[in-house]
Motif scaffolding. Structure first.
Motif, PDB file in Angstrom:
ATOM      1  N   LYS A 151       0.854  -1.186   0.000  1.00  0.00           N
ATOM      2  CA  LYS A 151       0.000   0.000   0.000  1.00  0.00           C
ATOM      3  C   LYS A 151       0.886   1.230   0.000  1.00  0.00           C
ATOM      4  CE  LYS A 151      -2.195  -1.150   3.835  1.00  0.00           C
ATOM      5  NZ  LYS A 151      -1.789  -2.542   4.090  1.00  0.00           N
ATOM      6  N   ILE A 152       0.551   2.193  -0.842  1.00  0.00           N
ATOM      7  CA  ILE A 152       1.352   3.412  -0.917  1.00  0.00           C
ATOM      8  C   ILE A 152       0.431   4.590  -1.228  1.00  0.00           C
ATOM      9  CG2 ILE A 152       1.890   2.906  -3.323  1.00  0.00           C
ATOM     10  CD1 ILE A 152       4.507   4.403  -2.987  1.00  0.00           C
ATOM     11  N   MET A 153       0.690   5.700  -0.556  1.00  0.00           N
ATOM     12  CA  MET A 153      -0.015   6.943  -0.863  1.00  0.00           C
ATOM     13  C   MET A 153       1.005   8.073  -0.842  1.00  0.00           C
ATOM     14  SD  MET A 153      -2.610   8.723  -1.702  1.00  0.00           S
ATOM     15  CE  MET A 153      -3.971   7.579  -1.560  1.00  0.00           C
ATOM     16  N   VAL A 154       1.276   8.642  -2.014  1.00  0.00           N
ATOM     17  CA  VAL A 154       2.218   9.751  -2.122  1.00  0.00           C
ATOM     18  C   VAL A 154       1.474  11.035  -1.775  1.00  0.00           C
ATOM     19  CG1 VAL A 154       3.772  11.006  -3.644  1.00  0.00           C
ATOM     20  CG2 VAL A 154       3.525   8.523  -3.899  1.00  0.00           C
ATOM     21  N   LEU A 155       1.963  11.742  -0.759  1.00  0.00           N
ATOM     22  CA  LEU A 155       1.328  12.990  -0.331  1.00  0.00           C
ATOM     23  C   LEU A 155       2.157  14.174  -0.829  1.00  0.00           C
ATOM     24  CD1 LEU A 155       0.159  11.930   3.236  1.00  0.00           C
ATOM     25  CD2 LEU A 155      -1.134  11.926   1.100  1.00  0.00           C
ATOM     26  N   ASP A 156       2.243  15.230  -0.068  1.00  0.00           N
ATOM     27  CA  ASP A 156       2.951  16.416  -0.534  1.00  0.00           C
ATOM     28  C   ASP A 156       4.415  16.435  -0.099  1.00  0.00           C
ATOM     29  OD1 ASP A 156       2.132  16.620   2.070  1.00  0.00           O
ATOM     30  OD2 ASP A 156       1.271  18.631   1.884  1.00  0.00           O
ATOM     31  N   THR A 157       4.686  16.029   1.125  1.00  0.00           N
ATOM     32  CA  THR A 157       6.067  16.051   1.598  1.00  0.00           C
ATOM     33  C   THR A 157       6.604  14.675   1.950  1.00  0.00           C
ATOM     34  OG1 THR A 157       5.363  16.413   3.897  1.00  0.00           O
ATOM     35  CG2 THR A 157       5.786  18.372   2.535  1.00  0.00           C
ATOM     36  N   GLY A 158       5.833  13.649   1.744  1.00  0.00           N
ATOM     37  CA  GLY A 158       6.273  12.305   2.082  1.00  0.00           C
ATOM     38  C   GLY A 158       5.349  11.257   1.504  1.00  0.00           C
ATOM     39  N   VAL A 159       5.605  10.023   1.896  1.00  0.00           N
ATOM     40  CA  VAL A 159       4.887   8.882   1.340  1.00  0.00           C
ATOM     41  C   VAL A 159       4.408   7.985   2.476  1.00  0.00           C
ATOM     42  CG1 VAL A 159       5.042   6.882  -0.191  1.00  0.00           C
ATOM     43  CG2 VAL A 159       6.343   8.964  -0.719  1.00  0.00           C
ATOM     44  N   VAL A 160       3.142   7.633   2.438  1.00  0.00           N
ATOM     45  CA  VAL A 160       2.583   6.661   3.380  1.00  0.00           C
ATOM     46  C   VAL A 160       2.773   5.269   2.786  1.00  0.00           C
ATOM     47  CG1 VAL A 160       0.509   5.859   4.557  1.00  0.00           C
ATOM     48  CG2 VAL A 160       0.890   8.315   4.235  1.00  0.00           C
ATOM     49  N   ILE A 161       3.311   4.339   3.571  1.00  0.00           N
ATOM     50  CA  ILE A 161       3.582   2.992   3.090  1.00  0.00           C
ATOM     51  C   ILE A 161       2.972   1.978   4.051  1.00  0.00           C
ATOM     52  CG2 ILE A 161       5.370   1.293   2.513  1.00  0.00           C
ATOM     53  CD1 ILE A 161       7.238   3.615   1.864  1.00  0.00           C
ATOM     54  N   GLY A 162       2.303   0.987   3.486  1.00  0.00           N
ATOM     55  CA  GLY A 162       1.764  -0.118   4.258  1.00  0.00           C
ATOM     56  C   GLY A 162       2.397  -1.425   3.829  1.00  0.00           C
ATOM     57  N   GLU A 163       2.774  -2.246   4.800  1.00  0.00           N
ATOM     58  CA  GLU A 163       3.399  -3.525   4.525  1.00  0.00           C
ATOM     59  C   GLU A 163       2.395  -4.660   4.703  1.00  0.00           C
ATOM     60  OE1 GLU A 163       7.446  -3.726   6.420  1.00  0.00           O
ATOM     61  OE2 GLU A 163       6.804  -1.792   7.242  1.00  0.00           O
ATOM     62  N   SER A 164       2.829  -5.874   4.412  1.00  0.00           N
ATOM     63  CA  SER A 164       1.986  -7.045   4.591  1.00  0.00           C
ATOM     64  C   SER A 164       1.847  -7.378   6.075  1.00  0.00           C
ATOM     65  CB  SER A 164       2.571  -8.253   3.851  1.00  0.00           C
ATOM     66  OG  SER A 164       2.582  -8.035   2.463  1.00  0.00           O
ATOM     67  N   HIS A 165       0.737  -8.009   6.422  1.00  0.00           N
ATOM     68  CA  HIS A 165       0.464  -8.532   7.766  1.00  0.00           C
ATOM     69  C   HIS A 165       0.234  -7.449   8.816  1.00  0.00           C
ATOM     70  CE1 HIS A 165       1.521 -12.192   5.839  1.00  0.00           C
ATOM     71  NE2 HIS A 165       2.801 -11.912   5.772  1.00  0.00           N
ATOM     72  N   THR A 166      -0.092  -6.247   8.381  1.00  0.00           N
ATOM     73  CA  THR A 166      -0.419  -5.198   9.340  1.00  0.00           C
ATOM     74  C   THR A 166      -1.351  -4.186   8.690  1.00  0.00           C
ATOM     75  OG1 THR A 166       0.464  -3.436  10.755  1.00  0.00           O
ATOM     76  CG2 THR A 166       1.651  -3.888   8.699  1.00  0.00           C
ATOM     77  N   HIS A 167      -2.232  -3.623   9.512  1.00  0.00           N
ATOM     78  CA  HIS A 167      -3.055  -2.498   9.077  1.00  0.00           C
ATOM     79  C   HIS A 167      -2.384  -1.166   9.402  1.00  0.00           C
ATOM     80  CE1 HIS A 167      -6.615  -4.533   7.692  1.00  0.00           C
ATOM     81  NE2 HIS A 167      -6.725  -5.218   8.807  1.00  0.00           N
ATOM     82  N   SER A 168      -1.299  -1.201  10.143  1.00  0.00           N
ATOM     83  CA  SER A 168      -0.614   0.027  10.513  1.00  0.00           C
ATOM     84  C   SER A 168       0.146   0.601   9.315  1.00  0.00           C
ATOM     85  CB  SER A 168       0.348  -0.230  11.671  1.00  0.00           C
ATOM     86  OG  SER A 168      -0.370  -0.574  12.850  1.00  0.00           O
ATOM     87  N   LEU A 169       0.317   1.911   9.329  1.00  0.00           N
ATOM     88  CA  LEU A 169       0.974   2.627   8.239  1.00  0.00           C
ATOM     89  C   LEU A 169       2.046   3.541   8.813  1.00  0.00           C
ATOM     90  CD1 LEU A 169      -2.316   3.713   6.424  1.00  0.00           C
ATOM     91  CD2 LEU A 169      -0.854   1.806   5.764  1.00  0.00           C
ATOM     92  N   ASN A 170       3.114   3.707   8.040  1.00  0.00           N
ATOM     93  CA  ASN A 170       4.180   4.632   8.434  1.00  0.00           C
ATOM     94  C   ASN A 170       4.365   5.706   7.376  1.00  0.00           C
ATOM     95  OD1 ASN A 170       4.955   3.437  10.936  1.00  0.00           O
ATOM     96  ND2 ASN A 170       6.035   1.828   9.814  1.00  0.00           N
TER      97      ASN A 170
END
Length: 818
Positions: A127-146
């Motif tokens: 999972k990836i969401m490119v925003l304005d100053t950074g990128v949200v990334i989601g990995e497998s086996h978790t609903h958490s995002l960094n």
């Protein structure tokens, strides 16, 4: 009350697998399938007249690409699932070697020439969401995002902060959420999740969750007007639920012809999970089986008749389908193949696998080619499977660590070499891009304006929403206002009078939050429900339901939420419904009667009123935890393997089984996490079950009830009602409950007994709280089996620690009703 079996296999997967030896004739099998260079691969493409592909990025600069997104300056982020299926056994797959890489075309020649690993150490990122100053990334086996940021400008993230605490996510790696798409309504959508996200930077939680419908398997997109389009690979459906937006619940497939699901590849590698039934005599794939990675084309550097078409990959068939979306005068949506009995793009290269696509800033479409041997996940490639035989014979497991990204071009159109420079621009400057002919520019500008939170542009946006010449610009202006929190009944009313039905459709959605507080908006909904356009009328009906309009019909109550269930059981059943609608319905159908493909293959067995589902819970629990393979009652289903789902926790397993056992006409006890934990600890298997093995453990329900002799300490004459199979009758003591009361059964012959099932639907409040259960061979010497059997609801299943031989069974009250 013997251990009992289910009469239909309870499977919960979204992908078929066939077992067997060998395969039909195909390319020579010398144990290895050669890699090709990008130029060699390009020469094998067959593409429709006028179109061509050109390479923009390739290995070794990328490995195992699965998704791409662009930032506001046109830089491309590539999600790389390095270590995905590096061999047929999925060895070391979750080693944390995944990468999100960053690529820049510095001289605007269309080829990306600088490359950095932006984020590393990821577990199969998805999972990836490119925003304005950074990128949200989601990995497998978790609903958490960094959230990953590059603060030094070197293309490498040096600041990583938690973005959303979503908790763990179990389940097979292939059955986990992926995406994201920032939709026109300013919510983020992904596959599998029955919720959507809203970015709320001023909130303590950063992301707000809202309800949605979970659909799709790999890939997600939206059309020009913001409808989210899912595609289902595992159930062999292709695009699904596209009559209306996912926000309003699942929907059908309109008048789409069954021929739509037939594919026309030119490769003859037989590596399909469906085995022989999914192959023609010449070994070519005959039907959808792995559709994914969809995009609706919204650019301007390909022929105009392609705008709004649905493009997606069928990687097992080494092809790309171009679908035409039709909407009739009744607003019924259907699909057709633009190239009947052919495909948009296809290849004979066995490593060619388009798994995703994206509209690009230059007005074209990019295709993500994972370029590898195995495309299926390890649960379906185990030794002894049909698919494993093909993989080993062709050496497909050896082809890893590659990847290409292609640009779709047409001979009559030049590529737009303009490089976007939106990052850091003021909202007042970004507004001009809302009427760009390229959909990527319009959507990116909207996203960045919303992220800016700059409400000084509200007057300009309001004017654009009312008067701009382009209806798409008016729609984007409306939703940008919504994203800034500046929507008002006055703006909605003006949009509802727009000459274009798509603008009125948007206004209908935008009116929903005002129904409960504004009389004018409630009346506007009634007007829109009679709009001349069926499109608007349909949306009005949907919006009135979601917005709690007083004229909307009441929702259908959730089955299986009887008041006799405990609060925990009710919550578990509701959670199980969401899981079922996300995953299980793929094979078993929304009505649990078994999903049937367009060519009449039944994906999975029916679960409705099944003794196997409603009987002893151990059969279902064991099946879900450890999987089940082979035919069922001599019948082969398209999904012949139920993969293990034991990586999900006990609560997850208990929830989905509780829903299935209390819904679809089934009337059995919910399952508890404790029951799941007991079986998980007891078995700890590493292989699938077979039907024969489970039937040995959970044998059939005792019959010949008419020959049973029942006695009781109180009111024995009413015992006949305890075994008459009727829910409207019951046995009662006819006296207040006291410890020591008992009921006994004598069987005509000695039987092997593994458990006891009790129900009380007429007076659930009178359920005994605790029982002692004993067995005997002579009716004189009694052996305790359970000494503190607790009952908490109208349905109770008591699993004995082991099967016992008995001629008599006795239940004694230890503690009375709660």
């Amino acid at each position: 009350m013997n251990r009992n079996t289910l009469t239909a296999l309870f499977t919960l997967i979204a992908a078929p697998l066939a077992f067997g030896q060998g395969y039909e004739q195909g390319p020579p099998t010398n144990g290895a399938t050669a890699y090709l260079s990008p130029a060699e691969e390009l020469a094998l493409f067959e593409i429709q007249e006028g179109y061509y592909l050109e390479l923009v990025l390739s290995d070794p600069d990328i490995q195992e690409p699965v998704d791409i997104q662009f930032d506001g300056n046109g830089r491309m982020y590539v999600v790389e699932m390095r270590n995905y299926m590096n061999d047929a056994d999925a060895g070391n797959q979750e080693a944390g070697t995944g990468v999100v890489s960053l690529h820049v075309d510095t001289n605007r020649d269309g080829v990306y020439d600088t490359h950095t690993d932006f984020a590393t150490g990821l577990v199969l990122p998805r999972k990836i969401m490119v925003l304005d100053t950074g990128v949200v990334i989601g990995e497998s086996h978790t609903h958490s995002l960094n959230y990953y940021e590059d603060t030094t400008g070197d293309g490498i993230a040096d600041r990583i902060t938690p973005f959303h605490d979503g908790g763990a996510r179990g389940g097979n790696m292939e059955h986990q959420p992926n995406g994201f798409v920032w939709a026109i309504d300013n919510w983020w959508y992904s596959t599998y999740n029955n919720f959507r996200y809203r970015y709320t930077p001023d909130s303590d939680t950063t992301l707000t969750q809202g309800p949605s419908t979970a659909k799709g398997q790999w890939g997600i997109t939206q059309d020009l007007y913001g409808k989210v389009w899912p595609v289902n690979g595992g159930a062999e459906r292709g695009p699904e639920s596209y009559q209306h937006h996912l926000l309003y619940g699942p929907s059908g497939t309109g008048n789409t012809s069954p021929d739509w699901s037939i594919v026309w590849p030119i490769d003859n590698y037989p590596d399909t999970q469906g085995g022989h039934k999914r192959l023609r005599p010449d070994n070519t794939l005959n039907h959808f089986t792995a559709t994914c990675g969809q995009s609706i084309f919204t650019g301007d550097r390909l022929p105009a008749d392609m705008i709004g078409d649905l493009i997606f990959g069928e990687p097992v068939g080494r092809l790309v389908r171009r679908g035409r979306i039709h909407e009739d005068t009744n607003a019924v949506v259907s699909l057709s193949n633009v190239y009947p009995k052919s495909e948009f793009i296809r290849s004979t290269d066995p490593n060619f696998h388009i798994v995703n696509s994206a509209n690009a800033p230059d007005g074209t479409l990019y295709l993500v080619d994972m370029y590898r041997g195995i495309i299926q996940q390890g649960s379906w490639t185990r030794p002894g499977s049909y698919l494993r035989g093909v993989i080993d014979a062709y050496g497909l497991g050896k082809n890893v660590d590659r990847g290409r990204i292609w640009r779709l071009r047409h001979k009559d159109f030049k590529r737009d070499r303009t490089m976007p420079k939106m990052l850091g621009q003021k909202a007042s400057t970004l507004i001009k891009h809302l009427d760009d002919p390229k959909g990527w520019w319009r959507m990116e500008a909207q996203k960045l304006i919303v992220l800016s939170g700059d409400t000084s542009v509200v007057p300009t946006l309001t004017k654009m929403a009312a008067k701009h010449r382009d209806h798409l610009a008016r729609i984007h202006a409306l939703w940008t206002l919504e994203g800034l929190g500046a929507m008002s009944p006055e703006i909605v009313s003006a949009a509802a009078a727009d000459k274009h039905p798509r603008v009125r459709e948007a206004a209908t959605r935008l009116s929903e939050p005002f129904y409960t507080v504004n009389d004018t908006m409630r009346e506007l909904a009634r007007v829109l429900s009679k709009d001349p356009s069926a499109l608007v009328r349909k949306q009005a009906g949907l919006s009135m339901q979601v917005g709690d309009h007083p004229d909307s019909p009441p929702p259908v109550p959730l089955k299986g939420t009887s008041t006799v269930y405990t609060p925990a059981q009710k919550k578990r059943i509701a959670k199980g419904k969401a899981i079922y609608n996300t995953l299980c319905q793929t094979c078993h159908g929304t009505n649990a009667k078994g999903f049937t493909t367009s060519d009449k293959l039944v994906m999975g067995p029916a679960l409705t009123r099944s003794p196997r589902v409603t009987g002893h819970p151990g059969f279902s629990i064991s099946t879900v935890l450890y999987g089940l393979q082979g035919k069922l009652d001599g019948k082969a289903y398209a999904a012949e393997v139920m993969i293990p789902m034991g990586s999900n926790d006990d609560e997850w397993v208990a929830s989905v089984l509780s829903y299935v056992r209390t819904s679809f006409g089934n009337n059995a006890a919910p399952v508890s996490p404790e029951q799941v934990a007991e079986i998980r600890k007891r078995d700890a298997r590493k292989t699938h079950w077979t039907q024969a093995e489970l039937e040995t453990r959970y044998t059939k329900r005792l019959g010949d009830r008419k020959k049973w002799t029942l006695t009781a300490s109180h009111n024995a004459e009413a015992l006949v009602h305890a075994i008459d199979k009727r829910n409207d009758s019951r046995y009662g003591t006819a006296a207040p409950q006291k410890p020591g009361m008992w009921v006994a059964i004598e069987f005509p012959v000695t039987r092997e007994i593994g458990g006891l099932s009790l129900s009380n639907t007429r007076r659930p409040k009178n359920i005994a709280k605790k029982l002692k259960i004993e067995t005997s061979l002579d009716g004189k010497t009694w052996t305790p089996v359970l000494t503190q059997a607790s009952s908490a609801s109208e349905f109770n299943e008591f699993l004995f620690p082991q099967t016992v031989k008995a001629t008599h069974l006795r239940m004694t009250l230890v503690e009375g009703k709660p």
